[in-house]
Design an enzyme around this catalytic site. Structure first.
Site, PDB file in Angstrom:
ATOM      1  N   ARG A   1       1.136  11.611  -9.069  1.00 60.10           N
ATOM      2  CA  ARG A   1       1.594  10.266  -8.694  1.00 60.10           C
ATOM      3  C   ARG A   1       3.053  10.049  -9.090  1.00 60.10           C
ATOM      4  O   ARG A   1       3.776   9.295  -8.458  1.00 60.10           O
ATOM      5  CB  ARG A   1       0.751   9.198  -9.405  1.00 60.10           C
ATOM      6  CG  ARG A   1      -0.683   9.117  -8.902  1.00 60.10           C
ATOM      7  CD  ARG A   1      -1.347   7.878  -9.479  1.00 60.10           C
ATOM      8  NE  ARG A   1      -2.789   7.896  -9.348  1.00 60.10           N
ATOM      9  CZ  ARG A   1      -3.457   7.523  -8.252  1.00 60.10           C
ATOM     10  NH1 ARG A   1      -2.802   7.110  -7.189  1.00 60.10           N
ATOM     11  NH2 ARG A   1      -4.764   7.570  -8.225  1.00 60.10           N
TER      12      ARG A   1
ATOM     13  N   GLU B   1       0.838  -1.197   0.000  1.00 57.91           N
ATOM     14  CA  GLU B   1       0.000   0.000   0.000  1.00 57.91           C
ATOM     15  C   GLU B   1       0.876   1.250   0.000  1.00 57.91           C
ATOM     16  O   GLU B   1       2.030   1.199   0.445  1.00 57.91           O
ATOM     17  CB  GLU B   1      -0.916  -0.052   1.249  1.00 57.91           C
ATOM     18  CG  GLU B   1      -1.816   1.130   1.457  1.00 57.91           C
ATOM     19  CD  GLU B   1      -2.844   1.377   0.355  1.00 57.91           C
ATOM     20  OE1 GLU B   1      -2.445   1.517  -0.810  1.00 57.91           O
ATOM     21  OE2 GLU B   1      -4.045   1.485   0.681  1.00 57.91           O
TER      22      GLU B   1
ATOM     23  N   ASP C   1      -4.084   5.576   6.369  1.00 56.95           N
ATOM     24  CA  ASP C   1      -4.646   6.763   6.998  1.00 56.95           C
ATOM     25  C   ASP C   1      -5.528   6.295   8.170  1.00 56.95           C
ATOM     26  O   ASP C   1      -5.024   6.025   9.255  1.00 56.95           O
ATOM     27  CB  ASP C   1      -5.413   7.512   5.902  1.00 56.95           C
ATOM     28  CG  ASP C   1      -5.903   8.877   6.318  1.00 56.95           C
ATOM     29  OD1 ASP C   1      -5.155   9.583   7.005  1.00 56.95           O
ATOM     30  OD2 ASP C   1      -7.030   9.239   5.954  1.00 56.95           O
TER      31      ASP C   1
ATOM     32  N   LYS D   1       0.155   7.280   8.671  1.00 53.67           N
ATOM     33  CA  LYS D   1      -0.231   8.448   9.475  1.00 53.67           C
ATOM     34  C   LYS D   1      -0.888   7.901  10.744  1.00 53.67           C
ATOM     35  O   LYS D   1      -2.115   7.805  10.814  1.00 53.67           O
ATOM     36  CB  LYS D   1      -1.277   9.280   8.738  1.00 53.67           C
ATOM     37  CG  LYS D   1      -0.792  10.045   7.532  1.00 53.67           C
ATOM     38  CD  LYS D   1      -1.942  10.927   7.029  1.00 53.67           C
ATOM     39  CE  LYS D   1      -1.813  11.260   5.583  1.00 53.67           C
ATOM     40  NZ  LYS D   1      -2.999  11.935   5.039  1.00 53.67           N
TER      41      LYS D   1
ATOM     42  N   ASP E   1      -1.756  10.564  -5.071  1.00 53.29           N
ATOM     43  CA  ASP E   1      -2.314  11.597  -5.940  1.00 53.29           C
ATOM     44  C   ASP E   1      -3.144  12.630  -5.194  1.00 53.29           C
ATOM     45  O   ASP E   1      -3.603  12.392  -4.075  1.00 53.29           O
ATOM     46  CB  ASP E   1      -3.225  10.949  -6.980  1.00 53.29           C
ATOM     47  CG  ASP E   1      -4.532  10.451  -6.358  1.00 53.29           C
ATOM     48  OD1 ASP E   1      -4.467   9.622  -5.433  1.00 53.29           O
ATOM     49  OD2 ASP E   1      -5.614  10.921  -6.773  1.00 53.29           O
TER      50      ASP E   1
HETATM   51  P1  IMP Z   1      -7.628   4.634   4.835  1.00 47.89           P
HETATM   52  O1  IMP Z   1      -8.640   3.592   4.515  1.00 47.89           O
HETATM   53  O2  IMP Z   1      -8.248   5.790   5.561  1.00 47.89           O
HETATM   54  O3  IMP Z   1      -6.433   4.086   5.564  1.00 47.89           O
HETATM   55  O4  IMP Z   1      -7.195   5.269   3.470  1.00 47.89           O
HETATM   56  C1  IMP Z   1      -6.075   4.909   2.790  1.00 47.89           C
HETATM   57  C2  IMP Z   1      -6.132   5.441   1.372  1.00 47.89           C
HETATM   58  O5  IMP Z   1      -6.501   6.833   1.347  1.00 47.89           O
HETATM   59  C3  IMP Z   1      -4.770   5.371   0.722  1.00 47.89           C
HETATM   60  O6  IMP Z   1      -4.618   4.172   0.018  1.00 47.89           O
HETATM   61  C4  IMP Z   1      -4.790   6.555  -0.212  1.00 47.89           C
HETATM   62  O7  IMP Z   1      -5.381   6.161  -1.438  1.00 47.89           O
HETATM   63  C5  IMP Z   1      -5.691   7.550   0.445  1.00 47.89           C
HETATM   64  N1  IMP Z   1      -4.909   8.567   1.181  1.00 47.89           N
HETATM   65  C6  IMP Z   1      -4.857   8.725   2.522  1.00 47.89           C
HETATM   66  N2  IMP Z   1      -4.075   9.738   2.859  1.00 47.89           N
HETATM   67  C7  IMP Z   1      -3.582  10.243   1.703  1.00 47.89           C
HETATM   68  C8  IMP Z   1      -2.665  11.323   1.394  1.00 47.89           C
HETATM   69  O8  IMP Z   1      -2.128  12.042   2.268  1.00 47.89           O
HETATM   70  N3  IMP Z   1      -2.411  11.526   0.079  1.00 47.89           N
HETATM   71  C9  IMP Z   1      -2.955  10.771  -0.900  1.00 47.89           C
HETATM   72  N4  IMP Z   1      -3.805   9.753  -0.665  1.00 47.89           N
HETATM   73  C10 IMP Z   1      -4.124   9.500   0.619  1.00 47.89           C
HETATM   74 MG    MG Z   2      -4.898   3.976  -2.054  1.00 48.06          MG
END
Ligand code: IMP
Ligand code: MG
Length: 171
Positions: free
Chosen positions: A161, A95, A99, A127, A155
Site C-alpha cells: 500500500r 476510492e 473494478d 478499469k 494492496d
Molecule cells: P469492485 O467492487 O469490483 O469495483 O472492486 C473495487 C475494489 O476491489 C477496490 O476498492 C479494491 O479494494 C479492489 N481492487 C480492484 N482491483 C484492484 C487492483 O488491481 N489492485 C488492488 N485492489 C483492487
Molecule cells: Mg477498496
C-alpha cells in the site's frame, strides 16, 4: 519481495491529483465538502488530494467490501460505518480503484438513503473494461487496462500500500 514494475510514476500521479483537486475546488466554490474515504485503500490518495483542496473539508471513513463477481451483483458488507450523519451535506466518496463497480454502486445506493445534498465519486484509478454495473464517476485520475495493481494505497494480500507509484506485480 515480488518483482514490481512501475505503471504510473509518482510524478505523474501527483500531477494528476493536483489537477483533480483544482477541478473539485472550482466545482465546490462557496461550499463545504464532506470527504468519505473508503478504508483502507483510499487513504493515501485522499491525503494527497485533500492537501490541495482549498474549500473547507471534513472527513469521515467507511470500511466496506462487496462479495460477488462480474456475474452477480453480490452483497455489500459494512465493516465500519460512518461516524456522522451526512444529511444535507455535499459529499465526495474517495476510492482507490473501481473494478466491477459493485462496491461503489451499492455504497452510493446506501449513502443516498441518508439524504446528502449531493454525493459524487472520486477515484484514483478506473478499469473500465471490467465494469459489471453502471456507476457515475465524476472525478477520475487514470483509466488503466485490466491489470492487478498495487501501491498508492492498493494492496496485494495487505502489502505494498505504501509504494509511492502504481505498480504491477510481474512474477
Ligand atoms: P469492485 O467492487 O469490483 O469495483 O472492486 C473495487 C475494489 O476491489 C477496490 O476498492 C479494491 O479494494 C479492489 N481492487 C480492484 N482491483 C484492484 C487492483 O488491481 N489492485 C488492488 N485492489 C483492487
Ligand atoms: Mg477498496
Amino acid at each position: 519481495m515480488d518483482n514490481i514494475s512501475v505503471l504510473i510514476s509518482e510524478e505523474d500521479i501527483n500531477k494528476r491529483i493536483k489537477e483533480l483537486a483544482d477541478e473539485i475546488n472550482r466545482d465546490y466554490e462557496g461550499k463545504e465538502i464532506r470527504i468519505i474515504g473508503i478504508l483502507k485503500g483510499s487513504v493515501y490518495f485522499m491525503t494527497e488530494l485533500t492537501k490541495h483542496i482549498t474549500v473547507p473539508v471534513t472527513f469521515d471513513y467507511i470500511d466496506v467490501s462487496s462479495y460477488g463477481n462480474q456475474m452477480s451483483a453480490g452483497k455489500l458488507v459494512v465493516k465500519k460505518k460512518l461516524d456522522e450523519e451526512i444529511k444535507g451535506l455535499d459529499c465526495i466518496i474517495i476510492e482507490d480503484i473501481i473494478d466491477t463497480g459493485n462496491t461503489l454502486s451499492m455504497l452510493k445506493n446506501e449513502l443516498s438513503k441518508m439524504k446528502p445534498a449531493s454525493l459524487e465519486i472520486c477515484t484514483l484509478l478506473d478499469k473500465p473494461s471490467r465494469r459489471a454495473v453502471l456507476v457515475d464517476v465524476k472525478y477520475k485520475g487514470f483509466e488503466i487496462e485490466d491489470k492487478f495493481v498495487v501501491g498508492c494505497g492498493m494492496d496485494y494480500a495487505q502489502k505494498y500500500r505504501n509504494l509511492t507509484y502504481v505498480g504491477v506485480i510481474e512474477n
